[in-house]
Design a protein around this motif. Structure first.
Motif, PDB file in Angstrom:
ATOM      1  N   ASP A 196     -51.078  -7.436 -49.063  1.00 36.69           N
ATOM      2  CA  ASP A 196     -50.375  -7.010 -47.850  1.00 36.69           C
ATOM      3  C   ASP A 196     -51.227  -5.962 -47.148  1.00 36.69           C
ATOM      4  OD1 ASP A 196     -49.041  -4.103 -48.351  1.00 36.69           O
ATOM      5  OD2 ASP A 196     -49.034  -5.260 -50.213  1.00 36.69           O
ATOM      6  N   SER A 245     -51.441  -2.832 -46.030  1.00 34.97           N
ATOM      7  CA  SER A 245     -50.915  -1.463 -46.031  1.00 34.97           C
ATOM      8  C   SER A 245     -51.980  -0.530 -46.587  1.00 34.97           C
ATOM      9  CB  SER A 245     -49.642  -1.366 -46.869  1.00 34.97           C
ATOM     10  OG  SER A 245     -49.939  -1.540 -48.234  1.00 34.97           O
ATOM     11  N   ALA A 246     -51.892   0.729 -46.195  1.00 38.26           N
ATOM     12  CA  ALA A 246     -52.849   1.722 -46.675  1.00 38.26           C
ATOM     13  C   ALA A 246     -52.752   1.896 -48.183  1.00 38.26           C
ATOM     14  CB  ALA A 246     -52.604   3.044 -45.961  1.00 38.26           C
ATOM     15  N   THR A 289     -52.011  -0.372 -50.421  1.00 38.31           N
ATOM     16  CA  THR A 289     -52.683  -1.487 -51.085  1.00 38.31           C
ATOM     17  C   THR A 289     -54.196  -1.296 -51.057  1.00 38.31           C
ATOM     18  OG1 THR A 289     -50.908  -2.978 -50.461  1.00 38.31           O
ATOM     19  CG2 THR A 289     -52.985  -3.985 -51.073  1.00 38.31           C
ATOM     20  N   ILE A 333     -56.688  -2.472 -40.169  1.00 37.30           N
ATOM     21  CA  ILE A 333     -55.232  -2.317 -40.297  1.00 37.30           C
ATOM     22  C   ILE A 333     -54.712  -1.347 -39.241  1.00 37.30           C
ATOM     23  CG2 ILE A 333     -53.409  -1.393 -41.788  1.00 37.30           C
ATOM     24  CD1 ILE A 333     -55.023  -2.559 -44.172  1.00 37.30           C
ATOM     25  N   GLU A 334     -55.433  -0.249 -39.027  1.00 40.18           N
ATOM     26  CA  GLU A 334     -55.026   0.741 -38.021  1.00 40.18           C
ATOM     27  C   GLU A 334     -55.009   0.128 -36.618  1.00 40.18           C
ATOM     28  OE1 GLU A 334     -56.385   5.160 -36.422  1.00 40.18           O
ATOM     29  OE2 GLU A 334     -57.747   3.977 -37.649  1.00 40.18           O
ATOM     30  N   ALA A 339     -52.103  -2.244 -36.271  1.00 39.94           N
ATOM     31  CA  ALA A 339     -50.855  -1.498 -36.122  1.00 39.94           C
ATOM     32  C   ALA A 339     -50.724  -0.966 -34.692  1.00 39.94           C
ATOM     33  CB  ALA A 339     -50.805  -0.344 -37.126  1.00 39.94           C
TER      34      ALA A 339
END
Length: 141
Positions: A85, A87-88, A90, A112-113, A116
């Motif tokens: 997933d 997420s930070a 993970t 990811i950032e 988001a």
């Protein structure tokens, strides 16, 4: 050198006395290539058949250094990473477990950032559209 190059220009001179582009002249369009670069690329493209033949000869002779040299420049860098997933937490766990290098973790965290940020912009856009629709409905009533 004179105050301004004596090249013809419909709008402004190309360079000022210090050799910089004159005011109002942005220079070459970004991404454009000059004549030397175009000639070099044309020459390199013309050599591709002989280069491939030489590479085949070196491979047949067991010269792996030549093959590795070419493949390092042709194949994409990095490796595929399977992340359960986005997420930070993970990414941190995978880094701590040695499943990711520091560079891979940094690149993944950056991606990811940015994703988001895109998601939050999409959410704000939908909320704004809902507010505009509500305001328009209120004005009609």
């Amino acid at each position: 050198m004179t105050d301004v190059d004596q090249r013809p220009s419909a709008v402004v001179p190309f360079h000022d006395a210090s050799g910089r582009f004159a005011r109002g002249n942005p220079g070459r369009v970004p991404g454009s290539r000059n004549k030397v670069s175009n000639a070099a690329l044309t020459e390199i493209r013309g050599m591709k058949d002989s280069a491939i033949a030489i590479l085949r000869q070196k491979l047949a002779a067991g010269d792996w250094d030549a093959v590795i040299f070419v493949l390092d420049r042709v194949l994409p860098k990095g490796r595929p990473i399977d992340v359960p997933d986005a997420s930070a937490a993970t990414v941190s766990e995978m880094l701590a477990a040695g499943e990711l290098t520091i560079t891979e973790a940094k690149d993944l965290a950056t991606a990811i950032e940015r994703l988001a940020g895109i998601a939050s912009i999409d959410e704000l856009r939908s909320r704004l559209e809902a507010l505009e629709a509500s305001i328009n409905d209120h004005r009609r009533a």
